[in-house]
Scaffold this motif. Structure first.
Motif, PDB file in Angstrom:
ATOM      1  N   LEU A  22      -2.439  -8.059   2.341  1.00 57.07           N
ATOM      2  CA  LEU A  22      -2.514  -9.282   1.543  1.00 57.07           C
ATOM      3  C   LEU A  22      -2.101 -10.497   2.378  1.00 57.07           C
ATOM      4  O   LEU A  22      -2.813 -11.492   2.439  1.00 57.07           O
ATOM      5  N   ASP A  23      -0.936 -10.403   3.015  1.00 58.35           N
ATOM      6  CA  ASP A  23      -0.437 -11.502   3.833  1.00 58.35           C
ATOM      7  C   ASP A  23      -0.660 -11.263   5.323  1.00 58.35           C
ATOM      8  O   ASP A  23      -0.805 -12.217   6.091  1.00 58.35           O
ATOM      9  N   LEU A  24      -0.650  -9.995   5.733  1.00 62.09           N
ATOM     10  CA  LEU A  24      -0.779  -9.640   7.142  1.00 62.09           C
ATOM     11  C   LEU A  24      -1.777  -8.509   7.318  1.00 62.09           C
ATOM     12  O   LEU A  24      -1.814  -7.577   6.514  1.00 62.09           O
ATOM     13  N   GLY A  25      -2.563  -8.588   8.391  1.00 60.23           N
ATOM     14  CA  GLY A  25      -3.569  -7.567   8.641  1.00 60.23           C
ATOM     15  C   GLY A  25      -3.454  -6.973  10.028  1.00 60.23           C
ATOM     16  O   GLY A  25      -2.541  -7.309  10.803  1.00 60.23           O
ATOM     17  N   PRO A  26      -4.396  -6.087  10.401  1.00 60.55           N
ATOM     18  CA  PRO A  26      -4.351  -5.431  11.708  1.00 60.55           C
ATOM     19  C   PRO A  26      -4.336  -6.403  12.879  1.00 60.55           C
ATOM     20  O   PRO A  26      -3.630  -6.181  13.867  1.00 60.55           O
TER      21      PRO A  26
ATOM     22  N   HIS B  67      -8.798   3.193  13.825  1.00 56.24           N
ATOM     23  CA  HIS B  67      -8.493   2.606  15.119  1.00 56.24           C
ATOM     24  C   HIS B  67      -7.639   1.360  14.908  1.00 56.24           C
ATOM     25  O   HIS B  67      -7.551   0.821  13.803  1.00 56.24           O
ATOM     26  N   LEU B  68      -7.015   0.908  15.999  1.00 56.14           N
ATOM     27  CA  LEU B  68      -6.379  -0.408  16.009  1.00 56.14           C
ATOM     28  C   LEU B  68      -6.839  -1.132  17.263  1.00 56.14           C
ATOM     29  O   LEU B  68      -6.529  -0.704  18.383  1.00 56.14           O
ATOM     30  N   ASP B  69      -7.628  -2.176  17.058  1.00 59.41           N
ATOM     31  CA  ASP B  69      -8.158  -2.985  18.151  1.00 59.41           C
ATOM     32  C   ASP B  69      -8.931  -2.119  19.150  1.00 59.41           C
ATOM     33  O   ASP B  69      -8.841  -2.314  20.370  1.00 59.41           O
TER      34      ASP B  69
ATOM     35  N   ALA C 164       1.000  -1.736   8.686  1.00 64.80           N
ATOM     36  CA  ALA C 164       2.170  -0.857   8.599  1.00 64.80           C
ATOM     37  C   ALA C 164       2.079   0.339   9.535  1.00 64.80           C
ATOM     38  O   ALA C 164       3.046   0.682  10.222  1.00 64.80           O
ATOM     39  N   ILE C 165       0.931   1.008   9.588  1.00 71.91           N
ATOM     40  CA  ILE C 165       0.755   2.123  10.519  1.00 71.91           C
ATOM     41  C   ILE C 165       0.457   1.595  11.911  1.00 71.91           C
ATOM     42  O   ILE C 165       0.937   2.130  12.915  1.00 71.91           O
ATOM     43  N   GLY C 166      -0.320   0.520  11.999  1.00 71.87           N
ATOM     44  CA  GLY C 166      -0.642  -0.063  13.291  1.00 71.87           C
ATOM     45  C   GLY C 166       0.585  -0.456  14.085  1.00 71.87           C
ATOM     46  O   GLY C 166       0.609  -0.362  15.315  1.00 71.87           O
ATOM     47  N   ALA C 167       1.628  -0.883  13.399  1.00 71.88           N
ATOM     48  CA  ALA C 167       2.864  -1.279  14.069  1.00 71.88           C
ATOM     49  C   ALA C 167       3.497  -0.121  14.826  1.00 71.88           C
ATOM     50  O   ALA C 167       4.221  -0.326  15.803  1.00 71.88           O
ATOM     51  N   HIS C 168       3.225   1.102  14.403  1.00 70.77           N
ATOM     52  CA  HIS C 168       3.854   2.267  15.016  1.00 70.77           C
ATOM     53  C   HIS C 168       2.970   2.977  16.031  1.00 70.77           C
ATOM     54  O   HIS C 168       3.479   3.720  16.876  1.00 70.77           O
ATOM     55  N   VAL C 169       1.648   2.796  15.950  1.00 69.04           N
ATOM     56  CA  VAL C 169       0.776   3.461  16.926  1.00 69.04           C
ATOM     57  C   VAL C 169       0.333   2.523  18.035  1.00 69.04           C
ATOM     58  O   VAL C 169       0.023   2.958  19.141  1.00 69.04           O
ATOM     59  N   GLY C 170       0.269   1.234  17.754  1.00 66.42           N
ATOM     60  CA  GLY C 170      -0.052   0.250  18.769  1.00 66.42           C
ATOM     61  C   GLY C 170      -1.539   0.066  19.008  1.00 66.42           C
ATOM     62  O   GLY C 170      -2.352   0.901  18.629  1.00 66.42           O
ATOM     63  N   PRO C 171      -1.915  -1.052  19.650  1.00 67.79           N
ATOM     64  CA  PRO C 171      -3.321  -1.316  19.967  1.00 67.79           C
ATOM     65  C   PRO C 171      -3.908  -0.214  20.844  1.00 67.79           C
ATOM     66  O   PRO C 171      -3.216   0.364  21.685  1.00 67.79           O
ATOM     67  N   GLY C 172      -5.180   0.082  20.624  1.00 64.16           N
ATOM     68  CA  GLY C 172      -5.851   1.120  21.390  1.00 64.16           C
ATOM     69  C   GLY C 172      -5.817   2.490  20.751  1.00 64.16           C
ATOM     70  O   GLY C 172      -6.504   3.414  21.209  1.00 64.16           O
ATOM     71  N   ALA C 173      -5.055   2.650  19.695  1.00 63.20           N
ATOM     72  CA  ALA C 173      -4.983   3.946  19.022  1.00 63.20           C
ATOM     73  C   ALA C 173      -6.293   4.250  18.298  1.00 63.20           C
ATOM     74  O   ALA C 173      -6.914   3.373  17.709  1.00 63.20           O
TER      75      ALA C 173
END
Length: 292
Positions: free
Chosen positions: A41-45, A232-234, A264-273
């Motif tokens: 809602l306020d923050l995204g990937p 994926h993230l980024d 929330a999950i992206g914060a823990h796996v990081g970009p490139g996951a």
């Protein structure tokens, strides 16, 4: 009896599915340097990927409050539901399900069943979706909850990260700490087992990691009908290549969703996951099991 399904934002279900089945989504909170807000809602990937791209910068997350769940449960009941099944991120990774249980005790435990999926992302999301499809077919609350539990138990989640550092900082890696020392030289292939993130194997290149993700997914799928998600993230290009390979290798594939991991999950796996989730396809009330 009308059964409503509630989940949290880490299920990462496509919006057309949450809207189509009337699934209530309660967001987690994400804290960036100098900024915080609700996931989706306020923050995204993209917000998380940008923050983590800055060396030394950290991102943290927190569960929804019991009050957030109380509001969602009352909204569902006010909309005509008689019972609620609330399906959430693994209790080994977050206390979200604990907040849901606290809220249920305030609203009425006889009305609400809280299910810990013991998984994450669409590993939880497919359990939510099966529950919602079961509810739409007229199942009782107990049957809907059991469908969620069974689907989650039979779902496999595999993923690869560029570095284990983000998981280490967040305390989410569990036994995966065993491969941390060599993380710079390899691409660790991880999975979710008994609610925790644990290592499967180590490979040398991103191409090899993608190949192993496909192989693991094919093995998990077996011969029965399956639902698949690619996260994926980024790393959209890698995710799309994974999706193409999976479409070719899974003849019993019924649905495939490609989506970017949320904050929330992206914060823990990081970009490139990148990751693959394989779940039994829910077949309907005439089938004894949603198995593969």
């Amino acid at each position: 009896m009308s059964v409503a399904v509630v989940t949290d934002s880490t299920a990462y279900l496509p919006a057309e599915l949450t809207e189509g089945y009337g699934i209530h989504v309660v967001p987690l909170y994400v804290v960036l340097p100098g900024r915080s807000g609700r996931e989706g809602l306020d923050l995204g990937p993209a917000d998380v990927a940008r923050a983590l791209a800055v060396r030394g910068q950290t991102v943290s997350t927190s569960r929804p409050t019991p009050g957030d769940f109380v509001a969602a449960y009352r909204a569902a009941l006010d909309s005509g539901a008689d019972r609620i099944v609330s399906v959430h991120l693994s209790g080994e990774l977050s206390s979200t399900s604990d907040a849901a249980r606290l809220a249920a005790s305030q609203v009425g435990e006889h009305l609400i069943t809280v299910v810990d999926s013991r998984s994450a992302a669409m590993g939880c999301g497919f359990a939510v979706l099966a529950a919602a499809r079961s509810a739409a077919a007229g199942a009782t609350a107990d049957e809907v909850a059991e469908t969620a539990r069974r689907t989650a138990h039979e779902t496999s989640t595999f993923f690869v990260v560029d570095t284990l550092e983000h998981l280490r900082r967040g305390g989410r890696i569990g036994a995966a700490a065993a491969v941390l020392g060599s993380a710079l030289a390899v691409k660790p292939v991880l999975h979710v087992k008994d609610g925790q993130v644990v290592p499967l194997e180590k490979v040398r290149t991103a191409a090899r990691a993608n190949h192993r993700l496909v192989q693991r997914a094919v093995e998990a799928a077996g011969d029965g009908p399956v639902s698949v998600a690619v996260h994926h993230l980024d790393a959209l290009d890698r995710a799309e290549r994974l999706a193409t390979d999976l479409r070719e290798r899974l003849p019993a594939l019924r649905e495939l969703h490609v989506s970017e991991l949320g904050a929330a999950i992206g914060a823990h796996v990081g970009p490139g996951a990148v990751g693959v989730v394989v779940a039994p396809f829910w077949r309907g009330p005439d089938e004894e099991s949603p198995g593969r």
